[in-house]
Design a protein around this motif. Sequence first.
Motif, PDB file in Angstrom:
ATOM      1  N   UNK A 141       0.549  -0.927  -0.098  1.00 12.94           N
ATOM      2  CA  UNK A 141       0.028   0.115  -0.248  1.00 12.94           C
ATOM      3  C   UNK A 141       0.663   1.227  -0.039  1.00 12.94           C
ATOM      4  N   UNK A 142       2.494   1.352   0.509  1.00 17.56           N
ATOM      5  CA  UNK A 142       2.896   2.596   0.614  1.00 17.56           C
ATOM      6  C   UNK A 142       3.188   2.785  -0.870  1.00 17.56           C
ATOM      7  N   UNK A 143       2.789   1.195  -1.994  1.00 18.77           N
ATOM      8  CA  UNK A 143       3.478   2.074  -3.136  1.00 18.77           C
ATOM      9  C   UNK A 143       2.158   2.592  -3.877  1.00 18.77           C
ATOM     10  N   UNK A 144       0.881   2.192  -3.271  1.00 17.75           N
ATOM     11  CA  UNK A 144      -0.603   3.328  -4.469  1.00 17.75           C
ATOM     12  C   UNK A 144      -0.511   4.770  -4.589  1.00 17.75           C
ATOM     13  N   UNK A 145      -0.138   5.297  -3.812  1.00 18.27           N
ATOM     14  CA  UNK A 145       0.123   6.824  -3.912  1.00 18.27           C
ATOM     15  C   UNK A 145       1.286   7.287  -4.898  1.00 18.27           C
ATOM     16  N   UNK A 146       2.729   6.470  -4.879  1.00 21.38           N
ATOM     17  CA  UNK A 146       3.768   6.557  -5.596  1.00 21.38           C
ATOM     18  C   UNK A 146       2.954   6.622  -7.083  1.00 21.38           C
ATOM     19  N   UNK A 147       2.045   5.759  -7.687  1.00 22.68           N
ATOM     20  CA  UNK A 147       1.974   4.941  -8.456  1.00 22.68           C
ATOM     21  C   UNK A 147       1.239   5.230  -9.161  1.00 22.68           C
ATOM     22  N   UNK A 148       0.292   6.084  -8.112  1.00 24.24           N
ATOM     23  CA  UNK A 148      -0.946   7.090  -9.044  1.00 24.24           C
ATOM     24  C   UNK A 148       0.376   8.607  -9.338  1.00 24.24           C
ATOM     25  N   UNK A 149       0.507   9.016  -8.820  1.00 23.54           N
ATOM     26  CA  UNK A 149       1.419  10.582  -8.725  1.00 23.54           C
ATOM     27  C   UNK A 149       2.348  10.846 -10.100  1.00 23.54           C
ATOM     28  N   UNK A 150       3.191   9.378 -10.110  1.00 28.22           N
ATOM     29  CA  UNK A 150       3.726   9.064 -11.359  1.00 28.22           C
ATOM     30  C   UNK A 150       3.304   8.410 -12.503  1.00 28.22           C
ATOM     31  N   UNK A 151       1.430   7.863 -12.134  1.00 27.44           N
ATOM     32  CA  UNK A 151       0.984   7.922 -13.226  1.00 27.44           C
ATOM     33  C   UNK A 151       0.519   9.082 -14.510  1.00 27.44           C
ATOM     34  N   UNK A 152       0.134  10.065 -13.137  1.00 29.47           N
ATOM     35  CA  UNK A 152      -0.446  11.055 -13.199  1.00 29.47           C
ATOM     36  C   UNK A 152       1.069  12.461 -14.071  1.00 29.47           C
ATOM     37  N   UNK A 153       2.264  12.381 -13.421  1.00 31.15           N
ATOM     38  CA  UNK A 153       2.991  12.252 -14.257  1.00 31.15           C
ATOM     39  C   UNK A 153       4.014  12.476 -15.111  1.00 31.15           C
ATOM     40  N   UNK A 154       3.379  10.997 -15.410  1.00 33.42           N
ATOM     41  CA  UNK A 154       3.612  10.010 -16.314  1.00 33.42           C
ATOM     42  C   UNK A 154       4.774  10.279 -17.020  1.00 33.42           C
ATOM     43  N   UNK A 155       5.739   9.760 -15.413  1.00 32.37           N
ATOM     44  CA  UNK A 155       7.229   9.426 -15.207  1.00 32.37           C
ATOM     45  C   UNK A 155       7.593   8.358 -15.406  1.00 32.37           C
ATOM     46  N   UNK A 156       8.575   7.961 -15.604  1.00 30.67           N
ATOM     47  CA  UNK A 156       9.125   6.355 -15.712  1.00 30.67           C
ATOM     48  C   UNK A 156       9.825   6.574 -13.975  1.00 30.67           C
TER      49      UNK A 156
END
Lengths: 712, 712
Positions: free
Chosen positions: B480-495
């Motif tokens: 679950x600690x990966x959820x927020x980063x996954x969302x933010x990365x998907x939003x910012x379209x980051x590698x």
Amino acid sequence: MADSGKGRILQFAPFQSSVDEGFWHKLSSLKLNKLRLDESPIPITGFYAPCSHPQVSNHLTLLAESLPAESDEEQSSLLASQGNRNRCPVPSILLNTNTLESFYALDKQSLLKAEAKKVWDDIYSGKVEEDGSVLLRFLVISFADLKKWSFHYWFAFPALVLDPPATLVNLKPALQCFTSEEAESLSRACNEWRSKSSTADIPFFLVTISSNSSVTLRNIRELEACQNNGQKVIFGFYDPCHLPNNPGWPLRNYLAYICSRWGLGKIHFFCYRENRGFADLGLSLVGEAEISLSQGGNHENMPNVVGWELNKGKKVPRCISLAKSMDPTRLAVSAADLNLKLMRWRTLPSLNLEILAVTKCLLLGAGTLGCQVARMLMAWGVRKITLVDSGKVSMSNPIRQSLYALDDCLNGGKFKAVAAVESLKRIFPAVEAEGVVMAIPMPGHSVSSQEESSILQDCRHLCDLINSHDAIFLLTDTRESRWLPSLLCASANKITITAALGFDSFLVMRHGAGPAGSIQNSQPETLNNVSAGMVNLSLSSQNDSQRLGCYFCNDVVAPIDSTANRTLDQQCTVTRPGLAPIASALAVELMVGVLHHPSGINAKAEFANSNDNGCTEQPLGILPHQIRGSLSQFSQMTLVGHASTCCTACCSTVVSEYLTKGMDFILQAINHPTYLEDLTGLTELMKSAGSYTLDWDNDSENDDNDDDCVEI
Amino acid sequence: MADSGKGRILQFAPFQSSVDEGFWHKLSSLKLNKLRLDESPIPITGFYAPCSHPQVSNHLTLLAESLPAESDEEQSSLLASQGNRNRCPVPSILLNTNTLESFYALDKQSLLKAEAKKVWDDIYSGKVEEDGSVLLRFLVISFADLKKWSFHYWFAFPALVLDPPATLVNLKPALQCFTSEEAESLSRACNEWRSKSSTADIPFFLVTISSNSSVTLRNIRELEACQNNGQKVIFGFYDPCHLPNNPGWPLRNYLAYICSRWGLGKIHFFCYRENRGFADLGLSLVGEAEISLSQGGNHENMPNVVGWELNKGKKVPRCISLAKSMDPTRLAVSAADLNLKLMRWRTLPSLNLEILAVTKCLLLGAGTLGCQVARMLMAWGVRKITLVDSGKVSMSNPIRQSLYALDDCLNGGKFKAVAAVESLKRIFPAVEAEGVVMAIPMPGHSVSSQEESSILQDCRHLCDLINSHDAIFLLTDTRESRWLPSLLCASANKITITAALGFDSFLVMRHGAGPAGSIQNSQPETLNNVSAGMVNLSLSSQNDSQRLGCYFCNDVVAPIDSTANRTLDQQCTVTRPGLAPIASALAVELMVGVLHHPSGINAKAEFANSNDNGCTEQPLGILPHQIRGSLSQFSQMTLVGHASTCCTACCSTVVSEYLTKGMDFILQAINHPTYLEDLTGLTELMKSAGSYTLDWDNDSENDDNDDDCVEI
Ligand SMILES: [Zn+2]
Ligand SMILES: [Zn+2]
């Protein structure tokens, strides 16, 4: 003042707990080695004694000995300590949870009641007469955070609540309640009771005073007899409390016992306290109390229970951290052990941590591979690591060689073997690491006669190192530096693991048993008869093909001098950075696999997802012979290569030649580039065809990839 | 004394070489960045000047500017420095070998002859008249050991040997050879010649003395004209030598030129020397010599040649080590660069070291994975690394977490984010590493209103960090600690790269582009129009299934709180020690692959040994989507999983909801365990069936293995 208790409700000073650090250390050890994830109640023994100082109450104490023994020897030493006047044993249970959440989630009221119920049952069963200490039964709940060395815990001293409460008729220092003859006799009786090992640790007793002022202390089971002969009876107990106006906690269940077991309504009690090791009747109290149980005092109706210990006046648990008081090395050792033991508890009950801890590993090469292999070994619990390297740490090393930092490069650089050991000890001070600054003699690098003696010295040193270790890792960055170790390992039949890197591919393999090893294995009667084995060597060279191969078995060329005239890029070991950590990890996993395999070094090659391994598969998984991987393909495969009858390092011809001629043989191999090829018939073979056994577990794989795993 | 030279054989003081450290640094840089493994001769320019001190000869010097420019700008600055009176340029070549062996193996006699031949040819071609400095041609051979920063080198100043040797008629200080008028005029002419930028660096010239004692300096090409008008002609040259009885080396080829080109047999020469920047006729020499060439001085018969410089009187090369004088950080940087550049030269010419050096990497988690990923990144030349972790280094960490040592655990432990950065800098001081002590907010961990503002602050901080970095690694040890980063990365379209460990298996994957990223990619006109993109988001959710999935796409359940109530063994991350280094290495290789792929984050999934990749395969190899590996099977496979339309972290519904509502959305997700599942329709989906896309590249693989990769 002496009468201050008259008519008031009797109030008891709560028991105070005290836990020795040794208890926590022992609990940690017990949990790691014996209890593991078991959460069942642990029977423990608390210790207490009468108050022994006018200003200080005595605590109920947990010591290391409070916990059950891990072994039988320990148990017997505990038994020997019975009858200690300052350690009256009190039975108890410890509930040690596996998580802090379940610690807090424990139903404390139920737990308390359950313990009180035992006391209540013991009262009715007559157990109290046998062993009064059951009236003091208590309970500890705890969570041992073995990662942080902190311990959360909470004591409960269950007390049966008399309803209505007991009232005091009077309460005075004992000295005021007796004639001087009685007092003197009482003191003498108490001191005698406390000095005899058969009674010293019995906390509940009867004080009887005969008409001639003679005082006797008796076991409480003698109450009926005393009552019958009309003696004055006082209920005595070891009182841990020092307060002048309150008896201590043990009196609560004592009164409940007296009331419900004997139906007495008005009794005298004697709070026995000491000073400087002797009865102190000025400190001890004698009281008279009226007691009753409205429910009628039958077994069915257990009174209410209280008893969770307060922490600074609050209903919260206590927590102690031992990390700061512990020796860092010891902490590191226990933390490292914990990780490994958790691995064993959770998924690998057959994990043999003991064998890992005693296996002596020899790492030839302390570069990118050597550093990482050493780290991996420590993580697996290997404690004996020797690194051999002749080089110094250069500026380009730290970024890839994980045991070095920039400081190691300054002023010309430390020797890698030295710096690596320092680094390992900084990581884990209990590691038994040694560094040997030495180059590995190589074949085809001919030496002058001046150099000869120093090369031979290195050969002998290497031979000694290999003989004194259990597992040898070949981690140098040239092919030919692996030849002599391969030969020596085959001769000594040692576990041998090779890791070799190409630019983006790697080979990790375990060498098969040496030819002598195979013979010893198939003919156990020659185990201690090396010369007999040797005679057989040349006769049984056809066995070679049944053994697993060594690093050189796959070759049709003998190792030659590849360092001379290497270009700049070849001098630097150019590999994709990801390769070395992967190969190193697999190399160590492979060694761990060999150590755990019932056939050890003779284990046959297993393949991924092959049906062959079905029944023999070990808890750690399969045990392949070779693993080749490619970073550019993100692929990895397991292979097998059998021993070659003309291998320059492990065939019976070469091994028996070495065993016969020793260092002369090695010198010839070093000085004459074609000596090995001629000896093994490789020269002949190369003239005909390059045929060597390589079974792939993946038929769809092209043989083209075969050259991927090149030496830099 | 003045006549001491009379009749004796003319002897020349050898040229002395001197190399500025800057030359070696520049050579190193040039080799790394431009020449690489090319061993062709490098045209270089030596510099010299007339002797300028009565007791010291002037050296022929190599400076950084002696080497060719790496870039055009540099070239122009070199041109601007022409005409410097103290740096008369001398053409030369440098032969820099790739190995010490080939340095020693060079055929020095041939090389020397070849250079002399150029001089000889220039004499006959008339080139000398255009540019006299060709008479000074010299040669340097070298081996630059860039690992150790030591340089082996040897100068040769080829001199054509007159046969029979030139003999001196006389040799005197110039002052004694002229009338005072002539001397004064000569001094003036020399100073003028030396101060005009058009002549200052021309080392060979004619001194003509007219009958009225007027002295003129002329270019040597004017010789015929001077001879014709009967003026006295003296052959002048800049003499680096200070000795009173010997001219310097340049006179040798000058005499050969005069003899063979002009056929003169008896000439006067003028060794021009200075003091304090002005002509010094007391130091300068004038001599008269008889010269001839027995072979007749025709082009076909080149004289013998000498010229290899002696090193302390011996015929051995020189060696200089710069390591000690260099700043350790600079040494470390250059050593690290060297390794990477060698990798590029040798096998990966398209390796983009520049992009690696500027890519900002954010590592969420500085535990076993984070430490190893950071090391791998540094090894790949990544220089900008930020680590986020809220934890402290505990006793069990150093043995597995490769950036920590026991010292980091003492006194409660340093923050990992801090200790990791310190460690990275000890390894490589030039790394731009930062540590952020912060916990990653997690969904399903409901927060009280007091905590809310601090959680939101963490969310914003994380968001800022992700936006300011280029590649994000998810390396925490809970799902679950990966959820927020996954969302933010998907939003910012980051590698985004995830590495997750089970007990003996691992998953490493790159997340697909975010939904907005895909749209921007397919509709480039909306690139700067975020709101337009957002409007399309909900319309184009069917695009999700063409994107590659994120870590959560494979799930049919939303992340929940898995830390509460974890047992002791689950709290410790129990994995086989080999897993983390392998997964970390692959994670970094994957990022390097994305950075090098022409489609970058949008690159489609490639498989090992698949024909699909044939034409698109990159030099680094394939670029898979997911890599799953098992240590117990020693196996590894590549997989693809497409984006799920109801992914709780990356589907267009969730991303657009986040982009619309921002922190409110995140708070809801954190506080309400089922919010995400309800929002994405996952709740509905779970009622029907668990269908998600997982394409295996290996058909023989059982789907059973799918659960191997569990979160601890
Ligand atoms: Zn072999
Ligand atoms: Zn997703």
